[in-house]
Design a protein around this motif. Sequence first.
Motif, PDB file in Angstrom:
ATOM      1  N   LEU A 200      88.077 -42.465  12.760  1.00 46.63           N
ATOM      2  CA  LEU A 200      86.897 -42.804  11.953  1.00 46.63           C
ATOM      3  C   LEU A 200      86.434 -44.235  12.204  1.00 46.63           C
ATOM      4  CD1 LEU A 200      87.936 -41.124   8.577  1.00 46.63           C
ATOM      5  CD2 LEU A 200      86.178 -40.330  10.185  1.00 46.63           C
ATOM      6  N   GLU A 201      87.391 -45.164  12.359  1.00 41.50           N
ATOM      7  CA  GLU A 201      87.023 -46.573  12.546  1.00 41.50           C
ATOM      8  C   GLU A 201      86.298 -46.816  13.867  1.00 41.50           C
ATOM      9  OE1 GLU A 201      89.854 -45.504  11.416  1.00 41.50           O
ATOM     10  OE2 GLU A 201      90.086 -46.429   9.432  1.00 41.50           O
ATOM     11  N   SER A 202      86.469 -45.899  14.817  1.00 41.09           N
ATOM     12  CA  SER A 202      85.769 -46.061  16.095  1.00 41.09           C
ATOM     13  C   SER A 202      84.316 -45.619  16.004  1.00 41.09           C
ATOM     14  CB  SER A 202      86.481 -45.268  17.194  1.00 41.09           C
ATOM     15  OG  SER A 202      86.372 -43.861  16.947  1.00 41.09           O
ATOM     16  N   PHE A 203      83.974 -44.891  14.933  1.00 41.68           N
ATOM     17  CA  PHE A 203      82.590 -44.439  14.738  1.00 41.68           C
ATOM     18  C   PHE A 203      81.882 -45.287  13.686  1.00 41.68           C
ATOM     19  CE2 PHE A 203      79.467 -41.667  12.588  1.00 41.68           C
ATOM     20  CZ  PHE A 203      78.637 -41.357  13.672  1.00 41.68           C
ATOM     21  N   PHE A 204      82.526 -45.475  12.547  1.00 37.82           N
ATOM     22  CA  PHE A 204      81.911 -46.254  11.474  1.00 37.82           C
ATOM     23  C   PHE A 204      82.206 -47.744  11.650  1.00 37.82           C
ATOM     24  CE2 PHE A 204      82.565 -42.057   9.508  1.00 37.82           C
ATOM     25  CZ  PHE A 204      81.269 -41.803   9.062  1.00 37.82           C
ATOM     26  N   GLY A 205      81.323 -48.564  11.107  1.00 33.89           N
ATOM     27  CA  GLY A 205      81.543 -50.006  11.139  1.00 33.89           C
ATOM     28  C   GLY A 205      82.650 -50.433  10.201  1.00 33.89           C
ATOM     29  N   ASN A 206      82.796 -49.718   9.089  1.00 36.27           N
ATOM     30  CA  ASN A 206      83.855 -50.010   8.126  1.00 36.27           C
ATOM     31  C   ASN A 206      84.126 -48.755   7.309  1.00 36.27           C
ATOM     32  OD1 ASN A 206      85.660 -51.960   6.751  1.00 36.27           O
ATOM     33  ND2 ASN A 206      84.360 -51.531   4.987  1.00 36.27           N
ATOM     34  N   VAL A 207      85.392 -48.496   7.023  1.00 41.39           N
ATOM     35  CA  VAL A 207      85.790 -47.307   6.258  1.00 41.39           C
ATOM     36  C   VAL A 207      86.610 -47.753   5.060  1.00 41.39           C
ATOM     37  CG1 VAL A 207      87.058 -45.135   6.286  1.00 41.39           C
ATOM     38  CG2 VAL A 207      85.818 -45.886   8.338  1.00 41.39           C
ATOM     39  N   THR A 208      86.185 -47.325   3.868  1.00 42.61           N
ATOM     40  CA  THR A 208      86.955 -47.600   2.663  1.00 42.61           C
ATOM     41  C   THR A 208      87.187 -46.300   1.903  1.00 42.61           C
ATOM     42  OG1 THR A 208      84.946 -48.082   1.382  1.00 42.61           O
ATOM     43  CG2 THR A 208      86.065 -49.951   2.422  1.00 42.61           C
ATOM     44  N   TYR A 209      88.189 -46.332   1.023  1.00 41.90           N
ATOM     45  CA  TYR A 209      88.545 -45.171   0.219  1.00 41.90           C
ATOM     46  C   TYR A 209      88.575 -45.578  -1.245  1.00 41.90           C
ATOM     47  CZ  TYR A 209      90.004 -43.441   4.777  1.00 41.90           C
ATOM     48  OH  TYR A 209      90.025 -43.075   6.096  1.00 41.90           O
ATOM     49  N   GLY A 210      87.892 -44.791  -2.067  1.00 40.31           N
ATOM     50  CA  GLY A 210      87.869 -45.083  -3.489  1.00 40.31           C
ATOM     51  C   GLY A 210      89.006 -44.403  -4.214  1.00 40.31           C
ATOM     52  N   ASP A 211      88.936 -44.446  -5.543  1.00 44.49           N
ATOM     53  CA  ASP A 211      89.907 -43.730  -6.358  1.00 44.49           C
ATOM     54  C   ASP A 211      89.211 -42.634  -7.158  1.00 44.49           C
ATOM     55  OD1 ASP A 211      88.506 -45.175  -8.209  1.00 44.49           O
ATOM     56  OD2 ASP A 211      90.254 -46.164  -9.099  1.00 44.49           O
ATOM     57  N   GLY A 212      88.082 -42.168  -6.621  1.00 45.14           N
ATOM     58  CA  GLY A 212      87.316 -41.119  -7.267  1.00 45.14           C
ATOM     59  C   GLY A 212      85.858 -41.204  -6.863  1.00 45.14           C
ATOM     60  N   TYR A 213      85.078 -40.226  -7.339  1.00 42.55           N
ATOM     61  CA  TYR A 213      83.657 -40.193  -6.997  1.00 42.55           C
ATOM     62  C   TYR A 213      82.933 -41.456  -7.421  1.00 42.55           C
ATOM     63  CZ  TYR A 213      84.502 -35.136  -6.527  1.00 42.55           C
ATOM     64  OH  TYR A 213      84.983 -33.910  -6.176  1.00 42.55           O
ATOM     65  N   GLY A 214      83.206 -41.892  -8.654  1.00 41.57           N
ATOM     66  CA  GLY A 214      82.489 -43.045  -9.202  1.00 41.57           C
ATOM     67  C   GLY A 214      82.647 -44.282  -8.364  1.00 41.57           C
ATOM     68  N   SER A 215      83.861 -44.575  -7.917  1.00 41.73           N
ATOM     69  CA  SER A 215      84.083 -45.804  -7.153  1.00 41.73           C
ATOM     70  C   SER A 215      83.401 -45.742  -5.789  1.00 41.73           C
ATOM     71  CB  SER A 215      85.579 -46.068  -6.994  1.00 41.73           C
ATOM     72  OG  SER A 215      86.209 -45.016  -6.304  1.00 41.73           O
ATOM     73  N   ALA A 216      83.382 -44.558  -5.163  1.00 44.04           N
ATOM     74  CA  ALA A 216      82.697 -44.432  -3.874  1.00 44.04           C
ATOM     75  C   ALA A 216      81.197 -44.652  -4.034  1.00 44.04           C
ATOM     76  CB  ALA A 216      82.968 -43.061  -3.268  1.00 44.04           C
ATOM     77  N   LEU A 217      80.620 -44.072  -5.095  1.00 45.34           N
ATOM     78  CA  LEU A 217      79.178 -44.252  -5.327  1.00 45.34           C
ATOM     79  C   LEU A 217      78.850 -45.676  -5.739  1.00 45.34           C
ATOM     80  CD1 LEU A 217      78.449 -40.879  -7.152  1.00 45.34           C
ATOM     81  CD2 LEU A 217      77.731 -41.529  -4.839  1.00 45.34           C
ATOM     82  N   GLN A 218      79.720 -46.305  -6.504  1.00 40.22           N
ATOM     83  CA  GLN A 218      79.488 -47.694  -6.891  1.00 40.22           C
ATOM     84  C   GLN A 218      79.466 -48.615  -5.676  1.00 40.22           C
ATOM     85  OE1 GLN A 218      78.558 -49.047  -9.754  1.00 40.22           O
ATOM     86  NE2 GLN A 218      78.566 -47.022 -10.749  1.00 40.22           N
ATOM     87  N   ALA A 219      80.273 -48.282  -4.657  1.00 36.45           N
ATOM     88  CA  ALA A 219      80.268 -49.091  -3.436  1.00 36.45           C
ATOM     89  C   ALA A 219      78.888 -49.084  -2.792  1.00 36.45           C
ATOM     90  CB  ALA A 219      81.316 -48.565  -2.460  1.00 36.45           C
ATOM     91  N   VAL A 220      78.205 -47.935  -2.834  1.00 37.91           N
ATOM     92  CA  VAL A 220      76.846 -47.850  -2.286  1.00 37.91           C
ATOM     93  C   VAL A 220      75.860 -48.580  -3.197  1.00 37.91           C
ATOM     94  CG1 VAL A 220      74.969 -46.274  -1.668  1.00 37.91           C
ATOM     95  CG2 VAL A 220      77.327 -45.709  -1.053  1.00 37.91           C
TER      96      VAL A 220
END
Length: 324
Positions: A200-220
């Motif tokens: 994944l890191e070879s395609f995306f500029g940065n990869v992070t993992y949340g602790d649920g839907y809310g945290s992933a959406l908050q990152a955006v």
Amino acid sequence: MNLSLKVLAGASAGLLLLGSLAANTMGVGQKAIAQQTPKGDRDLRAQAPINRIRIVFANRRDATDLQNKANQVAAILSKAMGIPVEAVIGDETAAVEALRANRADVAFVAGRAALKAEQLAKARMYLAEVRSDYSGGNTYDSVFVVRQDSPLRPKGSAKQTLEQLKGKKIAFTSRTSGSGFIFPVGELVGQGLVSGPDRLESFFGNVTYGDGYGSALQAVLKGQAEVAAVSEYALLPPWITAAEGKQLRVLQQVPGVPAHGIVIDDRIPAPMREKLINAFLTMNEPTNNSLFRSLYNSQKLVKVDHNTHLATLSQALKRAKLDP
């Protein structure tokens, strides 16, 4: 083979569990069965007549007062079955382990746990939930989500749309989420954009993992990521506010995520299994449906074929090079 299992104990003082129990509440941690189980003991239990049924209801983040509601469901099922039915609450790993050791007979779990239960306990899913926020009824979409003002736009094909994500910052829901990791990674592999989760890191500029839907959406929402991978229903409360939802849009959908459902252990004889399935289906009746809806926001249960219902998940796991 010795096993160490976890099962959540009920709030009811009358709930009897095999094995030693550790106290727990929904907000404090997982309740546990933690007892070594000799294989011979498990074999004897598997052969013994079934005079009570234990059901594990898996925790979900949006579920509230789950033990009390599950106890009420168990009482309805017990009346229909004519034998005691016990409800316990646990995470999905505990549910699968309990099925494997014959410390539970039924579990209400997600698709990945159902596949693991099939692998370890020969259990199968017979019923799936239907929810109003699932676009497919008993399936739902995994979605790549961006801000409304993002320059990223849908293109003529899924591959063309997802190609735009090269070099972008992405927030996955978690490393174990079906709709927030397995299905989106499976789609990226299927479209030939990455070879597996370790690339994944070879395609995306940065990869992070949340602790649920809310945290992933908050990152955006906060500009920490340009795209998030979540379930379609995560764009609604309680995961984010309605106002925040208006700031986001779906860039690409990945359909076919199987809904959670009822998994029944293979040691339950076929006649009893059919009776149990029919007992669960009484939760669709008007007198019981409001209680059933309050469990997980499910509208009703429908019969499914295990292999057919979970086929898309099996494919996504294979593409993503992940085990159930």
